[in-house]
Design a protein around this motif. Structure first.
Motif, mmCIF file in Angstrom:
data_model
loop_
_atom_site.group_PDB
_atom_site.id
_atom_site.type_symbol
_atom_site.label_atom_id
_atom_site.label_comp_id
_atom_site.label_asym_id
_atom_site.label_seq_id
_atom_site.Cartn_x
_atom_site.Cartn_y
_atom_site.Cartn_z
ATOM 1 N N CYS A 138 0.830 -1.202 0.000
ATOM 2 C CA CYS A 138 0.000 0.000 0.000
ATOM 3 C C CYS A 138 0.867 1.256 0.000
ATOM 4 O O CYS A 138 2.075 1.180 0.152
ATOM 5 N N CYS A 139 0.205 2.401 -0.157
ATOM 6 C CA CYS A 139 0.875 3.691 -0.136
ATOM 7 C C CYS A 139 0.715 4.293 1.253
ATOM 8 O O CYS A 139 -0.293 4.073 1.915
ATOM 9 N N PHE A 140 1.695 5.081 1.683
ATOM 10 C CA PHE A 140 1.612 5.752 2.978
ATOM 11 C C PHE A 140 1.945 7.216 2.817
ATOM 12 O O PHE A 140 2.962 7.568 2.230
ATOM 13 N N ASN A 141 1.042 8.079 3.320
ATOM 14 C CA ASN A 141 1.284 9.511 3.292
ATOM 15 C C ASN A 141 0.483 10.118 4.446
ATOM 16 O O ASN A 141 -0.744 10.120 4.426
ATOM 17 N N ALA A 142 1.203 10.610 5.450
ATOM 18 C CA ALA A 142 0.563 11.130 6.664
ATOM 19 C C ALA A 142 0.437 12.649 6.649
ATOM 20 O O ALA A 142 0.273 13.253 7.697
ATOM 21 N N SER A 143 0.486 13.277 5.476
ATOM 22 C CA SER A 143 0.495 14.743 5.424
ATOM 23 C C SER A 143 -0.897 15.369 5.526
ATOM 24 O O SER A 143 -1.012 16.551 5.765
ATOM 25 N N VAL A 144 -1.946 14.587 5.307
ATOM 26 C CA VAL A 144 -3.302 15.145 5.329
ATOM 27 C C VAL A 144 -4.087 14.484 6.467
ATOM 28 O O VAL A 144 -4.249 13.275 6.466
ATOM 29 N N PRO A 145 -4.582 15.285 7.439
ATOM 30 C CA PRO A 145 -5.368 14.688 8.523
ATOM 31 C C PRO A 145 -6.756 14.258 8.043
ATOM 32 O O PRO A 145 -7.227 14.719 7.001
ATOM 33 N N SER A 146 -7.378 13.361 8.782
ATOM 34 C CA SER A 146 -8.765 12.928 8.555
ATOM 35 C C SER A 146 -9.003 12.157 7.259
ATOM 36 O O SER A 146 -10.127 12.066 6.800
ATOM 37 N N VAL A 147 -7.956 11.645 6.644
ATOM 38 C CA VAL A 147 -8.111 10.744 5.487
ATOM 39 C C VAL A 147 -7.181 9.561 5.745
ATOM 40 O O VAL A 147 -6.257 9.656 6.554
ATOM 41 N N PRO A 148 -7.421 8.416 5.075
ATOM 42 C CA PRO A 148 -6.517 7.277 5.296
ATOM 43 C C PRO A 148 -5.065 7.640 4.956
ATOM 44 O O PRO A 148 -4.802 8.235 3.916
#
Length: 99
Positions: A30-40
């Motif tokens: 899977c892809c991982f990107n923690a830059s945007v809150p409130s989305v997977p």
């Protein structure tokens, strides 16, 4: 591939479990990107782009017809048709290749 992870945040579909680490997320493809809150943050990649091609090597052809099939009948079946060389299928399946 990096480009497969360019998914608009609001269109992301969850691909992990709450609290999954970036490493664990990537390990399951899977892809991982923690830059945007409130989305997977761990989300499914975009599907690979593929295109159908008629293979060039006549000896890798996989038969899609029957002996003596006409070109129009072969193409109607969704297959490739090349009436040469002798001794290989003239009506044969496409190959799918990644773009």
């Amino acid at each position: 591939a990096k480009c497969q992870c360019k998914v608009v945040p609001r269109l992301r579909t969850n691909c992990g479990y709450p609290g999954i680490s970036a490493a664990e997320c990537k390990k399951i493809g899977c892809c991982f990107n923690a830059s945007v809150p409130s989305v997977p943050w761990c989300y499914n990649p975009k599907p690979k782009k593929v295109k159908k091609m008629c293979p060039n090597d006549p000896y890798t052809r996989i038969n899609c017809g029957h002996p003596g099939i006409k070109a129009k009948d072969c193409i109607r079946k969704g297959c490739c048709f090349r009436a040469h060389p002798a001794g290989v299928p003239w009506c044969f399946y496409h190959r799918t290749v990644e773009e």
